[in-house]
Write a protein that holds these residues in place. Structure first.
Motif, PDB file in Angstrom:
ATOM      1  N   ARG A 144      -2.729 -11.428   6.164  1.00 35.86           N
ATOM      2  CA  ARG A 144      -2.073 -10.106   5.949  1.00 35.86           C
ATOM      3  C   ARG A 144      -1.365  -9.790   7.117  1.00 35.86           C
ATOM      4  O   ARG A 144      -0.294  -9.021   7.041  1.00 35.86           O
ATOM      5  CB  ARG A 144      -3.089  -9.127   5.663  1.00 35.86           C
ATOM      6  CG  ARG A 144      -3.383  -9.075   4.126  1.00 35.86           C
ATOM      7  CD  ARG A 144      -4.607  -8.074   3.734  1.00 35.86           C
ATOM      8  NE  ARG A 144      -4.964  -8.024   2.632  1.00 35.86           N
ATOM      9  CZ  ARG A 144      -6.260  -7.732   2.132  1.00 35.86           C
ATOM     10  NH1 ARG A 144      -7.122  -7.150   3.025  1.00 35.86           N
ATOM     11  NH2 ARG A 144      -6.507  -7.831   0.898  1.00 35.86           N
ATOM     12  N   ARG A 155      -6.674  -4.502  -1.928  1.00 31.88           N
ATOM     13  CA  ARG A 155      -6.286  -3.650  -0.525  1.00 31.88           C
ATOM     14  C   ARG A 155      -6.908  -2.168  -0.734  1.00 31.88           C
ATOM     15  O   ARG A 155      -6.892  -1.643  -1.647  1.00 31.88           O
ATOM     16  CB  ARG A 155      -4.858  -3.684  -0.519  1.00 31.88           C
ATOM     17  CG  ARG A 155      -4.132  -4.880  -0.060  1.00 31.88           C
ATOM     18  CD  ARG A 155      -4.745  -5.584   1.201  1.00 31.88           C
ATOM     19  NE  ARG A 155      -4.104  -4.916   2.309  1.00 31.88           N
ATOM     20  CZ  ARG A 155      -2.880  -5.223   2.964  1.00 31.88           C
ATOM     21  NH1 ARG A 155      -2.198  -5.968   2.349  1.00 31.88           N
ATOM     22  NH2 ARG A 155      -2.338  -4.531   3.799  1.00 31.88           N
ATOM     23  N   ASN A 211       0.881  -4.991  -0.552  1.00 32.39           N
ATOM     24  CA  ASN A 211       0.834  -4.240   0.658  1.00 32.39           C
ATOM     25  C   ASN A 211       0.847  -2.753   0.086  1.00 32.39           C
ATOM     26  O   ASN A 211       1.664  -2.500  -1.049  1.00 32.39           O
ATOM     27  CB  ASN A 211       2.347  -4.607   1.153  1.00 32.39           C
ATOM     28  CG  ASN A 211       2.368  -3.946   2.626  1.00 32.39           C
ATOM     29  OD1 ASN A 211       1.808  -2.629   2.832  1.00 32.39           O
ATOM     30  ND2 ASN A 211       2.741  -4.517   3.494  1.00 32.39           N
TER      31      ASN A 211
END
Length: 507
Positions: free
Chosen positions: A220, A327, A360
């Motif tokens: 990431r 995430r 993201n």
């Protein structure tokens, strides 16, 4: 030879062969069967043996129709689909009264991930054939969906490294205990060995997930492909300049040495001694040359780092042990959720042109991939018309996006939503240089009218998805979750087709 499929023919369990009397013609069951009959399932059939050998399997068109029918009704659990095969008449008609178990449904979805992704474009083509796709304006937006993982499973890089080290040490200890000699008739040793094997199995699974989470943290922090390209190009320019400067100072010093040698020969021929002065230093000892060599070495090291970036995750970074691909991101209604950022591109009537995952929590870097995917899907589905306006909110505003999509009629908000329709416009000096063209486009009367359509295009699309399916995903891992949201998009567009086909036709 033919495929060895289980027979799911209509009506084997009914008092008569004609099933049309069990459900009305407009029932969802018949609509699903009709649409599945229009689809090309060659991608699904490719994974089955065509020589008739092997154990019998359920036909993929039956399983696909069953899954689509249940998903249209909001039933997504494979166990609930299994239960529906007993008490839902539509499921019994689709399966020919076969009781399909939940494991078969789950394996079908996992086995045909790629087929489900390709099916999205086919359904979009069916929408286009019915005239449901209007490319006058397309809106892009994103929203989080909760992963099949809890927030409490997140761990930092240090915790993951410690967990991996402790797990590996425990594995070594257990392996040593199992290698200890024991008598064949010693039942205590055999019991302990069985316990060690079970413990090793659990440790192996835990170590694999911890390593995946650690690798995901390192992945990431890697820059994007565009950022890597920019950094590599800059590093290559620095290397080229350093090479040129080194060549210049080396050539200048070589010229000095050659001049000194020529003058020395002339002095010797004339009988003069030491008239040429102190000789120049050797090339490898020249200060300028050494300095330029060091500069070139630093530039080459910078290029190597740009080509092979290995940044270290921050202490605040976290990855989930349950689903490392998910995430921690801001929830739609406040707080944080462990989930995925789902991006959609909607045209009029909330027809989905694309539904994608974005790795993201921020939407900024999602705009270019989603638009390119929507363009690809439209071209594959036979939609050749150009989109007249691509609309997105301020979460997608960036100079990089505006540059990459300069060839498209793009309108991206630079301020809050309600500010875009106001008569006043921000002063040019208050707008970054890379945003001024977009600000001028939005300030025009046509730009305001077009951008005002954004909310009505895309917001109901998410509302309809979440109303039918909820905000929770059932699968884990990027590939499985991507196939899952593609299936949600397929069902969403299918319901548009069903409503269109159910309308009375004009005389």
């Amino acid at each position: 030879m033919a495929y060895n499929f289980i027979s799911c023919s209509d009506g084997s369990f009914l008092p008569r062969q004609d099933l049309r009397g069990w459900l009305p013609p407009q029932h969802l069951c018949w609509q699903v069967l009709k649409v599945v009959g229009e689809l090309d399932l060659s991608e699904f059939l490719r994974s089955y043996r065509a020589d008739g050998q092997g154990a019998a399997a359920y036909p993929p068109q039956v399983l696909l129709a069953l899954v689509l029918y249940c998903y249209c009704k909001g039933v997504r659990s494979s166990r609930r689909i299994e239960a529906a095969c007993l008490d839902d008449v539509g499921c019994r008609i689709i399966t020919g009264n076969q009781h399909i178990d939940h494991a078969t449904v789950a394996r079908f979805l996992r086995r045909h991930r790629d087929g489900m992704k390709a099916l999205f474009v086919q359904v979009l083509a069916l929408c286009a054939q019915r005239g449901l796709v209007d490319l006058a304006a397309v809106a892009v937006d994103g929203s989080p969906m909760q992963a099949a993982a809890a927030r409490s499973t997140n761990r930092s890089l240090h915790a993951l490294e410690t967990m991996i080290a402790d797990g590996e040490a425990e594995v070594d200890q257990l392996m040593g205990d199992m290698d200890a000699p024991a008598a064949a008739e010693d039942s205590t040793w055999h019991t302990a060995a069985g316990s060690c094997l079970r413990r090793l199995s659990r440790l192996g699974d835990r170590l694999a997930r911890a390593r995946m989470a650690r690798d995901k943290l390192h992945e990431r922090v890697l820059p994007s492909a565009g950022e890597i390209r920019i950094k590599v190009e800059a590093a290559e320019r620095m290397v080229a300049r350093a090479v040129q400067r080194l060549a210049d100072v080396t050539a200048a010093q070589q010229q000095r040495l050659a001049d000194y040698a020529r003058r020395s020969l002339q002095d010797q021929a004339a009988g003069r001694r030491r008239a040429t002065g102190r000789p120049p230093v050797a090339i490898e000892a020249k200060t300028k040359v050494v300095r330029q060599q060091a500069r070139l070495a630093r530039a080459q090291a910078g290029l190597h780092h740009a080509l092979n970036p290995r940044p270290i995750p921050s202490a605040a970074a976290r990855a989930s042990l349950t689903d490392p691909a998910s995430r921690l991101m801001l929830g739609k209604h406040g707080g944080y959720v462990q989930g995925y950022n789902v991006q959609i591109a909607c045209s009029r009537n909330q027809i989905l042109l694309a539904i994608e995952l974005h790795d993201n929590p921020s939407d900024t870097t999602a705009l270019v991939p989603v638009i390119r995917r929507a363009q690809h899907n439209c071209a594959t589905a036979g939609l050749t018309a150009d989109v007249e306006a691509w609309l997105a909110d301020s979460g997608y505003a960036s100079t990089a996006n505006f540059t990459a999509l300069a060839d498209l009629p793009l309108l991206v908000s630079l301020t809050k939503e309600y500010d875009q329709t106001r008569a006043t416009t921000p002063r040019s000096q208050d707008v970054p240089a890379g945003h001024r063209d977009m600000a001028a486009r939005l300030a025009s009367t046509e730009g305001k009218q077009l951008y005002a359509r954004r909310g009505a295009l895309v917001e109901p699309g998410f509302a309809q998805l979440f109303q039918r399916f909820g905000r929770r995903l059932h699968h884990r891992g990027t590939s499985d979750v991507d196939a899952e949201i593609k299936l949600l998009g397929i069902v969403h567009n299918l319901n548009k087709i069903f409503r269109h086909d159910a309308r009375p036709k004009a005389a």
